[in-house]
Design an enzyme around this catalytic site. Structure first.
Site, PDB file in Angstrom:
ATOM      1  N   ARG A  24      52.981  31.353  33.971  1.00 26.29           N
ATOM      2  CA  ARG A  24      54.126  30.761  33.256  1.00 26.29           C
ATOM      3  C   ARG A  24      55.439  31.435  33.618  1.00 26.29           C
ATOM      4  O   ARG A  24      56.438  30.765  33.889  1.00 26.29           O
ATOM      5  CB  ARG A  24      53.938  30.844  31.742  1.00 26.29           C
ATOM      6  CG  ARG A  24      53.086  29.768  31.167  1.00 26.29           C
ATOM      7  CD  ARG A  24      52.945  29.938  29.676  1.00 26.29           C
ATOM      8  NE  ARG A  24      52.390  31.265  29.425  1.00 26.29           N
ATOM      9  CZ  ARG A  24      52.371  31.863  28.255  1.00 26.29           C
ATOM     10  NH1 ARG A  24      52.884  31.271  27.195  1.00 26.29           N
ATOM     11  NH2 ARG A  24      51.842  33.052  28.107  1.00 26.29           N
ATOM     12  N   ASN A  42      51.471  27.233  28.009  1.00 28.20           N
ATOM     13  CA  ASN A  42      50.014  27.217  28.115  1.00 28.20           C
ATOM     14  C   ASN A  42      49.474  26.106  27.230  1.00 28.20           C
ATOM     15  O   ASN A  42      50.089  25.752  26.224  1.00 28.20           O
ATOM     16  CB  ASN A  42      49.416  28.547  27.656  1.00 28.20           C
ATOM     17  CG  ASN A  42      49.480  29.615  28.719  1.00 28.20           C
ATOM     18  OD1 ASN A  42      49.706  29.344  29.882  1.00 28.20           O
ATOM     19  ND2 ASN A  42      49.296  30.855  28.298  1.00 28.20           N
TER      20      ASN A  42
END
Length: 97
Positions: A24, A42
Site C-alpha cells: 500500500r 487493504n
C-alpha cells in the site's frame, strides 16, 4: 490543450502476497509520483484495492507498476476495470474494507 478524454479512471484489485509487505505505501508513493488522484486500501479478503484517476498514460504506468509491486510482494494478478473519477484531488490511504 488537454481534454477530459486524456484522463481515465481505473479500479484496481491486486491479488497475491500483497499485504504485510509494504504494498500500500509503495503504491501510494508511486501514484503520488505520477500525479494521480485516488486511494489505496487493504481488503479483508487479502487483496489490495486502489482507485486511480488522472492522465491515461500515468494510470497505465501505475497499472504496470502494480503488476510488479515492491520487492517483497508476489503479485499473482491485477484486475483493472473502468471507474468513475476520484472524488477528491490527491492520493491517499484508506482504512481496510
Amino acid at each position: 490543450m488537454k481534454t477530459t478524454s486524456d484522463r481515465s479512471g481505473r479500479l484496481l484489485r491486486i491479488h497475491g502476497l500483497v499485504q504485510g509487505v509494504g504494498y500500500r505505501n509503495a503504491l501510494l508513493a508511486e501514484a503520488r509520483r505520477l500525479g494521480l488522484d485516488g486511494w489505496v486500501r487493504n481488503r479483508t479478503d487479502g487483496t489490495v484495492e486502489a482507485l486511480a484517476e488522472g492522465p491515461t498514460t500515468a494510470v497505465n504506468t501505475l497499472i504496470e507498476w502494480a503488476r510488479r509491486g515492491p520487492p517483497a510482494a508476489r503479485v499473482s494478478g491485477v484486475d483493472a476495470i473502468p471507474a468513475d473519477s476520484a472524488a477528491e484531488p490527491g492520493f491517499r490511504r484508506l482504512p481496510t474494507a
